[in-house]
Design a protein around this motif. Structure first.
Motif, mmCIF file in Angstrom:
data_model
loop_
_atom_site.group_PDB
_atom_site.id
_atom_site.type_symbol
_atom_site.label_atom_id
_atom_site.label_comp_id
_atom_site.label_asym_id
_atom_site.label_seq_id
_atom_site.Cartn_x
_atom_site.Cartn_y
_atom_site.Cartn_z
ATOM 1 N N THR A 212 1.052 -1.270 0.005
ATOM 2 C CA THR A 212 -0.039 -0.189 -0.129
ATOM 3 C C THR A 212 0.831 1.228 -0.196
ATOM 4 O O THR A 212 2.086 1.140 0.329
ATOM 5 C CB THR A 212 -1.120 0.139 1.258
ATOM 6 O OG1 THR A 212 0.090 0.292 2.415
ATOM 7 C CG2 THR A 212 -1.739 -1.354 1.345
ATOM 8 N N ASP A 213 0.296 2.322 -0.284
ATOM 9 C CA ASP A 213 1.037 3.617 -0.376
ATOM 10 C C ASP A 213 1.768 3.827 1.080
ATOM 11 O O ASP A 213 3.032 4.440 1.092
ATOM 12 C CB ASP A 213 0.070 4.772 -0.640
ATOM 13 C CG ASP A 213 -0.216 4.742 -2.239
ATOM 14 O OD1 ASP A 213 -1.038 5.431 -2.604
ATOM 15 O OD2 ASP A 213 0.642 4.409 -2.900
ATOM 16 N N GLN A 214 0.880 3.789 2.393
ATOM 17 C CA GLN A 214 1.313 3.896 3.445
ATOM 18 C C GLN A 214 2.383 2.986 3.778
ATOM 19 O O GLN A 214 3.457 3.372 4.507
ATOM 20 C CB GLN A 214 0.293 3.434 4.624
ATOM 21 C CG GLN A 214 0.673 3.713 6.013
ATOM 22 C CD GLN A 214 -0.388 3.526 6.940
ATOM 23 O OE1 GLN A 214 -1.639 3.307 6.590
ATOM 24 N NE2 GLN A 214 -0.509 4.238 8.172
ATOM 25 N N GLN A 215 2.356 1.558 3.309
ATOM 26 C CA GLN A 215 3.632 0.601 3.709
ATOM 27 C C GLN A 215 4.904 1.308 2.833
ATOM 28 O O GLN A 215 5.874 1.084 3.449
ATOM 29 C CB GLN A 215 3.074 -0.551 3.049
ATOM 30 C CG GLN A 215 2.132 -1.516 3.993
ATOM 31 C CD GLN A 215 1.683 -2.672 3.506
ATOM 32 O OE1 GLN A 215 1.443 -2.936 2.246
ATOM 33 N NE2 GLN A 215 1.333 -3.629 4.212
ATOM 34 N N LYS A 216 4.627 1.658 1.462
ATOM 35 C CA LYS A 216 5.723 2.128 0.766
ATOM 36 C C LYS A 216 6.464 3.419 1.537
ATOM 37 O O LYS A 216 7.639 3.563 1.677
ATOM 38 C CB LYS A 216 5.270 2.621 -0.566
ATOM 39 C CG LYS A 216 5.187 1.300 -1.469
ATOM 40 C CD LYS A 216 4.778 1.763 -2.926
ATOM 41 C CE LYS A 216 3.432 2.040 -2.922
ATOM 42 N NZ LYS A 216 2.791 2.375 -4.365
ATOM 43 N N GLN A 217 5.609 4.177 2.213
ATOM 44 C CA GLN A 217 6.244 5.413 2.644
ATOM 45 C C GLN A 217 7.026 5.073 4.035
ATOM 46 O O GLN A 217 7.989 5.674 4.085
ATOM 47 C CB GLN A 217 5.230 6.365 2.912
ATOM 48 C CG GLN A 217 4.350 6.959 1.799
ATOM 49 C CD GLN A 217 3.248 7.681 2.127
ATOM 50 O OE1 GLN A 217 3.000 8.053 3.296
ATOM 51 N NE2 GLN A 217 2.412 8.360 1.150
ATOM 52 N N ARG A 218 6.315 4.138 4.628
ATOM 53 C CA ARG A 218 6.884 3.640 6.074
ATOM 54 C C ARG A 218 8.189 3.031 5.623
ATOM 55 O O ARG A 218 9.400 3.443 6.457
ATOM 56 C CB ARG A 218 5.847 2.806 6.730
ATOM 57 C CG ARG A 218 6.350 2.269 8.149
ATOM 58 C CD ARG A 218 5.321 2.027 9.125
ATOM 59 N NE ARG A 218 4.675 0.902 8.490
ATOM 60 C CZ ARG A 218 3.299 0.887 8.247
ATOM 61 N NH1 ARG A 218 2.831 1.871 8.343
ATOM 62 N NH2 ARG A 218 2.862 -0.480 7.481
#
Length: 271
Positions: A212-218
């Motif tokens: 997910t976008d959140q996982q990629k950012q983290r």
């Protein structure tokens, strides 16, 4: 290069990066095709003027480029060039210079993907030093009376088997298609591109399902903190990893997949 051309080149480089981040795209093939487009635009002055004419609609110019290139180069190259001619250019020559730069970046990306970018950068530097110290070699490589094929053969005899294939391709292209530049200026430009590419740290991330976008950012934030530099993520989905992720940065692999854990458990049981 300034104004509209600088902005157009920046957009084209972003498009190239997005394209080569896809592990299924052959960066070497892309580099060769972009080099062929460079030669075409350099040779056909009237064509590049039409493709950079601000009075013509961008979509019309993209359609023309598509018709000319389709069947001659791959779809990725057609899309890249079509996107470029939609942009505005300060001078028609800037389009040719930019396509050439993308070809060189694509080759350097291939070296980076192979873990050989440092070698290529070092070889470009050392070749430049050799040329500067040998008047005879420089004269042979810049002799306007010598054919491109003769210069290419000379370079292959010097570099073949001694330098990385990417180094050889870059230097051969520079010498056989100088496009008005001095050899020293061309080598310096290639060295700068290699250095800029090296500073762009890339992590190859393999996961069982798309992140997910959140996982990629983290994940990007964690890796940036770990390596002390901003990290670009090349994402690959492989259902065989079963779960978790595997991250490769250069030669270092951080493996957190279920498949790896199962393999480790199996090895322990067997031992």
């Amino acid at each position: 290069m300034n104004g509209a051309s600088r902005e157009a080149l920046a957009a084209a480089r972003e498009s190239l990066d997005a394209l080569t981040d896809n592990t299924s795209v052959d960066a070497t093939k892309l580099a060769g095709e972009l080099a062929a487009v460079t030669a075409l635009l350099d040779r056909e002055v009237s064509l590049r003027r039409v493709l950079t004419d601000p009075a013509q609609a961008g979509e019309a110019k993209a359609e023309l480029a598509g018709r000319l290139l389709s069947g001659q180069v791959g779809g990725e190259t057609v899309d890249l060039v079509s996107g470029m001619v939609r942009s505005r250019w300060s001078q028609s020559r800037d389009l040719v210079d930019s396509v050439e730069e993308l070809a060189n970046i694509a080759d350097l990306t291939a070296a980076q993907q192979a873990g050989a970018l440092d070698d290529v950068e070092d070889e470009l530097f050392r070749f430049g030093r050799i040329v500067s110290s040998s008047t005879e070699l420089r004269s042979a490589l810049t002799d306007k009376a010598a054919t491109a094929s003769a210069k290419g053969e000379l370079l292959r005899s010097l570099l073949g088997g001694k330098a990385h294939a990417v180094t050889e391709r870059l230097v051969v292209r520079l010498v056989t298609q100088p496009r008005g530049r001095s050899l020293e200026a061309g080598l310096e430009s290639l060295s700068k591109l290699a250095a800029a590419r090296r500073d762009r740290m890339v992590a190859v991330v393999t996961s069982a399902v798309p992140l997910t976008d959140q996982q990629k950012q983290r994940l990007g934030a964690v890796l940036a903190k770990l390596y002390g530099r901003q990290m670009h993520l090349n994402l690959d989905v492989d259902p065989t990893v079963l779960g978790g992720i595997s991250v490769q940065v250069g030669d270092e692999v951080i493996n957190g997949t279920i498949a790896e854990r199962l393999d480790e458990a199996t090895r322990r049981l067997a031992g």
